[in-house]
Structures are given as structure tokens and as C-alpha cells.
Design a protein around this motif. Structure first.
Motif, PDB file in Angstrom:
ATOM      1  N   GLN A 186       0.485  -1.450  -0.081  1.00  0.00           N
ATOM      2  CA  GLN A 186      -0.356   0.225  -0.244  1.00  0.00           C
ATOM      3  C   GLN A 186       1.186   1.103  -0.153  1.00  0.00           C
ATOM      4  OE1 GLN A 186      -2.995   0.585   3.589  1.00  0.00           O
ATOM      5  NE2 GLN A 186      -4.676   2.107   1.768  1.00  0.00           N
ATOM      6  N   VAL A 187       0.449   2.405  -0.588  1.00  0.00           N
ATOM      7  CA  VAL A 187       1.236   3.341  -0.817  1.00  0.00           C
ATOM      8  C   VAL A 187      -0.108   4.944   0.102  1.00  0.00           C
ATOM      9  CG1 VAL A 187       2.123   4.941  -1.984  1.00  0.00           C
ATOM     10  CG2 VAL A 187       2.474   2.758  -2.899  1.00  0.00           C
ATOM     11  N   ILE A 188       0.331   5.344   0.968  1.00  0.00           N
ATOM     12  CA  ILE A 188       0.041   6.519   2.191  1.00  0.00           C
ATOM     13  C   ILE A 188       0.743   7.369   1.346  1.00  0.00           C
ATOM     14  CG2 ILE A 188      -0.605   7.529   3.646  1.00  0.00           C
ATOM     15  CD1 ILE A 188      -1.458   4.767   3.228  1.00  0.00           C
ATOM     16  N   TRP A 189      -0.613   8.606   0.384  1.00  0.00           N
ATOM     17  CA  TRP A 189      -0.402   9.376  -0.603  1.00  0.00           C
ATOM     18  C   TRP A 189      -0.775  11.072  -0.226  1.00  0.00           C
ATOM     19  CZ3 TRP A 189       2.537   9.032  -5.046  1.00  0.00           C
ATOM     20  CH2 TRP A 189       2.814  10.565  -5.499  1.00  0.00           C
ATOM     21  N   GLY A 190      -1.100  10.872   0.276  1.00  0.00           N
ATOM     22  CA  GLY A 190      -1.985  12.194   1.049  1.00  0.00           C
ATOM     23  C   GLY A 190      -3.059  12.610   0.469  1.00  0.00           C
ATOM     24  N   SER A 191      -2.321  14.473   0.478  1.00  0.00           N
ATOM     25  CA  SER A 191      -3.260  15.017  -0.544  1.00  0.00           C
ATOM     26  C   SER A 191      -2.590  15.193  -1.880  1.00  0.00           C
ATOM     27  CB  SER A 191      -3.071  16.697  -0.042  1.00  0.00           C
ATOM     28  OG  SER A 191      -2.110  16.832  -0.553  1.00  0.00           O
ATOM     29  N   ALA A 192      -2.825  16.362  -3.121  1.00  0.00           N
ATOM     30  CA  ALA A 192      -2.633  15.853  -4.246  1.00  0.00           C
ATOM     31  C   ALA A 192      -1.168  16.859  -4.374  1.00  0.00           C
ATOM     32  CB  ALA A 192      -3.486  16.819  -5.181  1.00  0.00           C
ATOM     33  N   GLU A 193      -1.008  17.986  -3.161  1.00  0.00           N
ATOM     34  CA  GLU A 193      -0.148  18.856  -3.769  1.00  0.00           C
ATOM     35  C   GLU A 193       1.373  18.024  -3.322  1.00  0.00           C
ATOM     36  OE1 GLU A 193      -0.653  21.327  -0.109  1.00  0.00           O
ATOM     37  OE2 GLU A 193      -2.781  21.882  -0.732  1.00  0.00           O
TER      38      GLU A 193
ATOM     39  N   GLU B 151       6.936  15.345  -6.764  1.00  0.00           N
ATOM     40  CA  GLU B 151       7.576  15.481  -5.749  1.00  0.00           C
ATOM     41  C   GLU B 151       8.031  13.790  -5.597  1.00  0.00           C
ATOM     42  OE1 GLU B 151      10.280  17.089  -1.421  1.00  0.00           O
ATOM     43  OE2 GLU B 151       8.350  18.827  -2.459  1.00  0.00           O
ATOM     44  N   LYS B 152       6.528  13.676  -4.745  1.00  0.00           N
ATOM     45  CA  LYS B 152       6.267  12.341  -4.406  1.00  0.00           C
ATOM     46  C   LYS B 152       6.198  10.966  -5.338  1.00  0.00           C
ATOM     47  CE  LYS B 152       2.676  14.453  -1.384  1.00  0.00           C
ATOM     48  NZ  LYS B 152       1.097  14.671  -1.007  1.00  0.00           N
ATOM     49  N   ALA B 153       5.848  11.685  -6.379  1.00  0.00           N
ATOM     50  CA  ALA B 153       6.476  10.942  -7.856  1.00  0.00           C
ATOM     51  C   ALA B 153       7.675  10.307  -7.418  1.00  0.00           C
ATOM     52  CB  ALA B 153       5.637  11.032  -8.667  1.00  0.00           C
ATOM     53  N   VAL B 154       8.798  11.122  -7.377  1.00  0.00           N
ATOM     54  CA  VAL B 154      10.443  10.965  -7.634  1.00  0.00           C
ATOM     55  C   VAL B 154      10.583  10.451  -6.346  1.00  0.00           C
ATOM     56  CG1 VAL B 154      12.164  12.496  -7.878  1.00  0.00           C
ATOM     57  CG2 VAL B 154      10.513  12.704  -8.982  1.00  0.00           C
ATOM     58  N   ARG B 155       9.776  10.696  -5.313  1.00  0.00           N
ATOM     59  CA  ARG B 155      10.285   9.807  -3.712  1.00  0.00           C
ATOM     60  C   ARG B 155      10.381   8.218  -4.221  1.00  0.00           C
ATOM     61  NH1 ARG B 155      13.364  13.461   0.294  1.00  0.00           N
ATOM     62  NH2 ARG B 155      13.484  11.121   0.640  1.00  0.00           N
ATOM     63  N   LEU B 156       8.963   8.474  -4.217  1.00  0.00           N
ATOM     64  CA  LEU B 156       8.086   6.589  -4.403  1.00  0.00           C
ATOM     65  C   LEU B 156       8.581   5.881  -5.285  1.00  0.00           C
ATOM     66  CD1 LEU B 156       6.308   4.843  -3.783  1.00  0.00           C
ATOM     67  CD2 LEU B 156       4.678   5.612  -5.945  1.00  0.00           C
ATOM     68  N   GLN B 157       9.658   6.571  -6.326  1.00  0.00           N
ATOM     69  CA  GLN B 157       9.966   5.971  -6.889  1.00  0.00           C
ATOM     70  C   GLN B 157      11.425   5.189  -7.221  1.00  0.00           C
ATOM     71  OE1 GLN B 157      10.844   7.542 -11.432  1.00  0.00           O
ATOM     72  NE2 GLN B 157      10.534   6.058 -12.300  1.00  0.00           N
ATOM     73  N   ALA B 158      11.956   6.275  -6.229  1.00  0.00           N
ATOM     74  CA  ALA B 158      13.493   6.159  -5.798  1.00  0.00           C
ATOM     75  C   ALA B 158      13.030   4.790  -4.268  1.00  0.00           C
ATOM     76  CB  ALA B 158      14.339   7.213  -5.414  1.00  0.00           C
ATOM     77  N   MET B 159      12.006   4.994  -3.771  1.00  0.00           N
ATOM     78  CA  MET B 159      12.481   4.270  -2.615  1.00  0.00           C
ATOM     79  C   MET B 159      11.476   2.682  -2.810  1.00  0.00           C
ATOM     80  SD  MET B 159      12.709   5.318  -0.018  1.00  0.00           S
ATOM     81  CE  MET B 159      14.281   6.114  -0.415  1.00  0.00           C
ATOM     82  N   MET B 160      11.128   2.150  -4.363  1.00  0.00           N
ATOM     83  CA  MET B 160      11.028   1.371  -4.384  1.00  0.00           C
ATOM     84  C   MET B 160      12.036   0.475  -5.333  1.00  0.00           C
ATOM     85  SD  MET B 160       6.965   2.244  -6.311  1.00  0.00           S
ATOM     86  CE  MET B 160       7.217   0.356  -7.455  1.00  0.00           C
ATOM     87  N   VAL B 161      13.526   1.071  -5.885  1.00  0.00           N
ATOM     88  CA  VAL B 161      14.202   0.591  -6.573  1.00  0.00           C
ATOM     89  C   VAL B 161      15.331  -0.061  -4.888  1.00  0.00           C
ATOM     90  CG1 VAL B 161      16.432   1.042  -6.633  1.00  0.00           C
ATOM     91  CG2 VAL B 161      14.663   1.916  -8.230  1.00  0.00           C
ATOM     92  N   GLY B 162      15.323   0.527  -3.753  1.00  0.00           N
ATOM     93  CA  GLY B 162      15.740  -0.053  -2.881  1.00  0.00           C
ATOM     94  C   GLY B 162      15.398  -0.609  -2.070  1.00  0.00           C
TER      95      GLY B 162
ATOM     96  N   VAL C  33       4.552   8.369   1.298  1.00  0.00           N
ATOM     97  CA  VAL C  33       5.053   9.414   0.945  1.00  0.00           C
ATOM     98  C   VAL C  33       4.011  11.000   1.772  1.00  0.00           C
ATOM     99  CG1 VAL C  33       6.176   8.311  -0.729  1.00  0.00           C
ATOM    100  CG2 VAL C  33       4.627   9.452  -1.353  1.00  0.00           C
ATOM    101  N   SER C  34       2.972  10.831   2.132  1.00  0.00           N
ATOM    102  CA  SER C  34       2.333  12.401   1.945  1.00  0.00           C
ATOM    103  C   SER C  34       3.092  13.557   2.422  1.00  0.00           C
ATOM    104  CB  SER C  34       1.114  11.329   3.383  1.00  0.00           C
ATOM    105  OG  SER C  34       1.885  11.311   4.695  1.00  0.00           O
ATOM    106  N   SER C  35       4.896  13.227   3.285  1.00  0.00           N
ATOM    107  CA  SER C  35       5.261  14.428   3.722  1.00  0.00           C
ATOM    108  C   SER C  35       6.677  13.513   2.624  1.00  0.00           C
ATOM    109  CB  SER C  35       5.497  14.136   5.366  1.00  0.00           C
ATOM    110  OG  SER C  35       6.742  15.351   5.480  1.00  0.00           O
ATOM    111  N   PRO C  36       7.033  14.477   1.938  1.00  0.00           N
ATOM    112  CA  PRO C  36       8.081  14.102   1.363  1.00  0.00           C
ATOM    113  C   PRO C  36       9.475  14.233   1.637  1.00  0.00           C
ATOM    114  CG  PRO C  36       6.639  15.781   0.052  1.00  0.00           C
ATOM    115  CD  PRO C  36       6.410  15.294   0.775  1.00  0.00           C
ATOM    116  N   ASP C  37       9.405  14.901   2.428  1.00  0.00           N
ATOM    117  CA  ASP C  37      10.605  15.149   3.019  1.00  0.00           C
ATOM    118  C   ASP C  37      11.293  13.947   4.196  1.00  0.00           C
ATOM    119  OD1 ASP C  37      10.956  17.439   2.228  1.00  0.00           O
ATOM    120  OD2 ASP C  37       9.166  18.685   3.457  1.00  0.00           O
ATOM    121  N   ALA C  38       9.766  13.180   3.850  1.00  0.00           N
ATOM    122  CA  ALA C  38      10.302  12.229   5.352  1.00  0.00           C
ATOM    123  C   ALA C  38       9.537  10.760   4.733  1.00  0.00           C
ATOM    124  CB  ALA C  38       9.885  11.953   7.123  1.00  0.00           C
TER     125      ALA C  38
END
Length: 302
Positions: free
Chosen positions: A260-267, A271-282, A293-298
């Protein structure tokens, strides 16, 4: 026999004008001639009296002389005025000719070209616009074109381009389906704005199922649709279900692993898509159960 009349007596000679005496200047002794008025020097003796015709002729001659002087001193101004008048007439003739040609049958629509379609049938769209054939390009009825294209739900937007002399180009941007909504009639294919594109009894493959409170016209659905459109293709192809009860709690699931991916709002979706794609690699989805990724900074991976 008549006696001849006597000849007229000869005219008496006019006595010569008295010559003024030359008196020497008292100071220098130089002889000084006295001033004699012209009337005294040359007496005027007209042969006849002047009439109205003579006055009129003199007045007309004076007016002619004045007009000649005015023309002589204004020749440059008149040339400049004539030049500007010639330029203005040429410009008016050019504009009138161009407008007349543009609205004439020489520039009438003879071919309609539809570009930008992948799901739509371009020939069907062109046939729907066939009533514009024969219309001059500047007179193409945009309201009639809009009414014809409304019949195709896949048309998101369009632009008209005139290609003289006889081509009308219709550039279409198609709606992109983002998911399915289940209803009593089956499964409805919708785009990010919630517009129904098609309804089928079975769920088409490759599209996630949306479960959104408020339906396709709600703010929650618009937020979820924007999120799905922001995902990279390699990520979006793995999504099988999307949920949202409000615009701020969008979430989706990867069907192959149930991660499951917790996204939060569309704001900040890009940036969230880039962080999610990087996490899915590792941390691939088959090794984790949740990405937050509701908070892309954490970003949280669990």
C-alpha cells in the motif's frame, strides 16, 4: 457735287514743361535738382473712361497671378500630399483585395484533417465536421464544430488551424482514462476529471478500480485522479486499486504484492512520485507492505 468739308485744324503743340532751375547747394556748391512729382512730370490723360468690364478683367488677372504664386510656393507640399494619398489608396486596395479573396470561394474548406487521435476514429470525426466543407476559412462556424465534437466523449480539448488555401486542421487532445468505477451497469471508464468515457460489463485490464467517497464528481475523486496521472508509467501500471474519502487521504495498492502507498493530498505530487520511485528501487514492493510519502521530506517504508 458736294463741297468737301474743311480739314480739322492742326493741334497746337504743347508747350514744353518748364525746366527747373538748378540751384547750387549752399554748403558744398554742388548743383541740386528739385524733386518733381510724377504727376507733374508725366500727366495722365486717358483716352477713355474705365468701365466695369475693365475692373472685372483687372480683378481676374490679379486673382490668376495670386493663384500662380500660391501654386509656385506650395508645389512641394502638394507633391508630398499626393504621395501620401497614393500610398493610402494602394493600402486600401490591397486590404480590400486580401479580404475579398479570403472570403471568396477560392479559400473555401475542401479538406478536413484530424490529428492527435489514438483512441478516436479520425475518419468519424472528419465526417462529423463535413458540414463545414465549402465554407470560406474565415467563416468556419466554431460553435457548430464544438457541437459536433461534443458527441465524442474522448475529446478533452481541440484547436482549429486554417491552412490556406483549402485545408482545415483539427488538433484533438484525447482524454486519458485513469481508472474504473463500479456501478450496477458494470464498470465505467473515467478520466482524471471524472468524465465517463465508456461502460463495459467486465473490468478492462490495466486500469485501477477507484473507491472514492462522493463518486466521480467529488473533490476526493479529482484529487485521486490527479495523483494517478502524476505517477510514472512504470509505477502506474502496477496500481490496481485507489481509495480516498477526502482530498487529503488518497492511497493506492500494488496488486502484485498488495503493498500500500499512503499518498495524502495531491499537493507536491511530482515530488512525491520521484521519492516513491527511488524508494521502490531500494525497497521493492515484494519486500515491504507500505510506503508513506504523505510528507515527501520524510518518507516512511514499512
Amino acid at each position: 457735287m458736294r463741297r468737301p468739308s474743311p480739314l480739322p485744324a492742326p493741334a497746337k503743340p504743347r508747350p514744353p514743361a518748364p525746366v527747373p532751375e538748378i540751384a547750387p547747394d549752399a554748403a558744398s556748391g554742388t548743383p541740386v535738382l528739385p524733386f518733381v512729382a510724377p504727376s507733374d512730370r508725366l500727366p495722365v490723360t486717358p483716352d477713355r473712361e474705365l468701365g466695369m468690364r475693365d475692373v472685372w478683367r483687372a480683378s481676374r488677372a490679379r486673382r490668376r497671378a495670386l493663384r500662380a504664386e500660391v501654386r509656385r510656393f506650395t508645389v512641394r507640399q502638394r507633391r508630398r500630399r499626393m504621395l501620401w494619398l497614393t500610398v493610402l489608396i494602394a493600402f486600401v486596395v490591397l486590404v480590400a483585395g486580401t479580404v475579398g479573396a479570403a472570403y471568396s470561394p477560392l479559400f473555401a474548406v475542401q479538406r478536413i484533417e484530424v490529428v492527435g487521435t489514438s483512441q478516436l476514429d479520425a475518419a468519424a470525426v472528419s465526417d462529423a465536421l463535413s458540414d463545414q466543407l465549402g465554407t470560406p476559412l474565415p467563416l468556419v462556424d466554431e460553435s457548430a464544430v464544438k457541437a459536433a465534437l461534443v458527441q465524442f466523449p474522448l475529446v478533452e480539448s481541440y484547436t482549429l488551424e486554417a491552412r490556406p488555401p483549402n485545408d482545415l486542421v483539427v488538433r484533438i487532445v484525447e482524454r486519458q482514462p485513469v481508472g474504473l468505477i463500479e456501478s450496477g451497469a458494470g464498470f465505467t471508464v473515467v478520466d482524471a476529471a471524472g468524465v465517463a468515457l465508456a461502460t463495459t460489463p467486465d473490468a478492462p485490464a490495466g486500469l485501477p478500480l477507484f473507491t472514492v467517497q462522493g463518486g466521480a464528481r467529488s473533490d476526493a475523486f479529482r484529487a485521486a485522479g490527479q495523483v494517478v496521472r502524476s505517477l510514472p508509467e512504470e509505477v502506474r501500471s502496477q496500481v490496481t486499486a485507489v481509495t480516498a474519502s477526502t482530498p487529503d487521504d488518497v492511497a493506492f495498492t500494488f496488486g502484485s504484492t498488495d503493498a500500500q502507498v499512503i499518498w495524502g493530498s495531491a499537493e507536491r505530487s511530482a515530488e512525491k512520485a520521484v521519492r516513491l520511485q527511488a524508494m521502490m528501487v531500494g525497497s521493492p514492493p515484494d519486500r515491504v507492505s507500505r510506503y508513506d510519502v504523505s510528507s515527501p521530506d520524510a518518507v516512511i517504508v514499512g
